[in-house]
Design a protein around this motif. Structure first.
Motif, PDB file in Angstrom:
ATOM      1  N   ASN A 125     -22.457 -95.567  41.488  1.00 53.09           N
ATOM      2  CA  ASN A 125     -21.279 -96.269  40.954  1.00 53.09           C
ATOM      3  C   ASN A 125     -19.959 -95.827  41.586  1.00 53.09           C
ATOM      4  O   ASN A 125     -18.883 -96.255  41.153  1.00 53.09           O
ATOM      5  CB  ASN A 125     -21.207 -96.114  39.432  1.00 53.09           C
ATOM      6  CG  ASN A 125     -21.122 -94.653  38.996  1.00 53.09           C
ATOM      7  OD1 ASN A 125     -20.811 -93.758  39.778  1.00 53.09           O
ATOM      8  ND2 ASN A 125     -21.411 -94.405  37.722  1.00 53.09           N
TER       9      ASN A 125
ATOM     10  N   ASN B  85     -23.621 -91.557  39.073  1.00 52.86           N
ATOM     11  CA  ASN B  85     -22.531 -90.907  39.802  1.00 52.86           C
ATOM     12  C   ASN B  85     -23.050 -89.974  40.904  1.00 52.86           C
ATOM     13  O   ASN B  85     -24.254 -89.789  41.081  1.00 52.86           O
ATOM     14  CB  ASN B  85     -21.599 -90.159  38.837  1.00 52.86           C
ATOM     15  CG  ASN B  85     -22.295 -89.037  38.098  1.00 52.86           C
ATOM     16  OD1 ASN B  85     -23.085 -88.292  38.654  1.00 52.86           O
ATOM     17  ND2 ASN B  85     -21.988 -88.915  36.800  1.00 52.86           N
ATOM     18  N   ASN B  86     -22.120 -89.384  41.623  1.00 49.19           N
ATOM     19  CA  ASN B  86     -22.428 -88.535  42.771  1.00 49.19           C
ATOM     20  C   ASN B  86     -23.315 -87.345  42.393  1.00 49.19           C
ATOM     21  O   ASN B  86     -24.275 -87.015  43.107  1.00 49.19           O
ATOM     22  CB  ASN B  86     -21.114 -88.064  43.395  1.00 49.19           C
ATOM     23  CG  ASN B  86     -21.303 -87.337  44.703  1.00 49.19           C
ATOM     24  OD1 ASN B  86     -21.776 -86.204  44.736  1.00 49.19           O
ATOM     25  ND2 ASN B  86     -20.908 -87.976  45.790  1.00 49.19           N
TER      26      ASN B  86
ATOM     27  N   LYS C  60     -18.506 -92.983  41.390  1.00 48.26           N
ATOM     28  CA  LYS C  60     -17.806 -91.952  40.630  1.00 48.26           C
ATOM     29  C   LYS C  60     -18.337 -90.569  40.989  1.00 48.26           C
ATOM     30  O   LYS C  60     -19.532 -90.409  41.261  1.00 48.26           O
ATOM     31  CB  LYS C  60     -17.953 -92.217  39.132  1.00 48.26           C
ATOM     32  CG  LYS C  60     -17.312 -93.535  38.699  1.00 48.26           C
ATOM     33  CD  LYS C  60     -17.481 -93.769  37.211  1.00 48.26           C
ATOM     34  CE  LYS C  60     -16.829 -95.095  36.809  1.00 48.26           C
ATOM     35  NZ  LYS C  60     -16.988 -95.356  35.358  1.00 48.26           N
TER      36      LYS C  60
ATOM     37  N   HIS D  76     -14.168 -88.870  51.231  1.00 41.56           N
ATOM     38  CA  HIS D  76     -13.516 -88.326  50.045  1.00 41.56           C
ATOM     39  C   HIS D  76     -13.005 -86.899  50.229  1.00 41.56           C
ATOM     40  O   HIS D  76     -12.269 -86.399  49.384  1.00 41.56           O
ATOM     41  CB  HIS D  76     -14.471 -88.362  48.844  1.00 41.56           C
ATOM     42  CG  HIS D  76     -14.706 -89.740  48.315  1.00 41.56           C
ATOM     43  ND1 HIS D  76     -15.771 -90.529  48.706  1.00 41.56           N
ATOM     44  CD2 HIS D  76     -14.007 -90.489  47.424  1.00 41.56           C
ATOM     45  CE1 HIS D  76     -15.713 -91.695  48.076  1.00 41.56           C
ATOM     46  NE2 HIS D  76     -14.661 -91.695  47.290  1.00 41.56           N
TER      47      HIS D  76
END
Length: 216
Positions: free
Chosen positions: A187, A2-3, A189, A51
């Motif tokens: 991914n 993930n991030n 996320k 985002h």
């Protein structure tokens, strides 16, 4: 991956790079490991652009941390105030402007889009921001490949980063392709999200430079 994990990898490899640059300049492995950091930050900048709820606030935050980080950057790497080289937040700020110009204006007002793009290139070179125009082009590479998937995306990242390195850099920078497997494992996320983590990653940059300066 993930991030948050990706940010941790970028932060860790960046600190290793800076420790090597300041204390172990004779040992290239620190710098090789450090080449992983910047492409990841460029990739995360593009992800952040798409985002964020407010691009203006995002850009202001980058610029503020660029200004806050400049003294620790100068003292850590040059031993005092120095106007010949500017820290990485300035490069990320200019890269964000370039992405926004393309995303918002390229189809509607291409002249404005191209003008902002070349202004970002010019300012990055004129003020000698970290990585300069190469950094802007890394960011635009990840922006251009954002909708490409799978193995094709991985191969294109390696090819484009490799070509940019050959054209605009030399030596240890060629190892920046080592960042690609980590980016490919992303991914999409966000991972844990809170204000402490959000600003902790920003603050870690000037803070670790200040610590490295004091350790000298």
């Amino acid at each position: 991956m993930n991030n948050t994990y990706l940010k941790l990898i970028a932060l860790t490899t960046m600190i290793i790079d800076h420790v090597g640059a300041i204390f172990f300049s004779f040992e290239p492995n620190f710098r090789i490991i450090g080449r992983i950091a910047f492409p990841i930050y460029c990739f995360l900048l593009v992800e952040g652009y798409f985002h964020t709820r407010d691009v203006k606030k995002y850009s202001i935050r980058l610029l503020l941390f660029a200004l806050v980080s400049e003294l620790p950057f100068d003292y850590a790497f040059f031993g005092g105030m120095n106007n010949t080289h500017q820290n990485i937040f300035f490069t990320l700020f200019l890269g964000l402007l370039a992405v926004h110009a393309i995303e918002e204006y390229f189809m509607k007002k291409p002249v404005i889009s191209v003008a902002v793009l070349f202004l970002a290139f010019f300012l990055s070179e004129y003020f000698h921001t970290d990585y300069g125009m190469l950094g802007i082009l890394y960011i635009l590479t990840f922006y251009g490949l954002r909708k490409v998937d799978g193995l094709r995306k991985v191969l294109l990242m390696v090819v484009f980063i490799g070509i940019l390195n050959i054209l605009l850099s030399r030596g240890v920078q060629y190892y920046s392709v080592l960042a690609v497997p980590f980016i490919a494992a992303y991914n999409g996320k966000p991972g844990p999200r809170n204000i402490l983590l959000k600003y902790g990653f920003y603050t870690a940059y000037p803070l670790h430079l200040l610590i490295l300066y004091l350790l000298q």
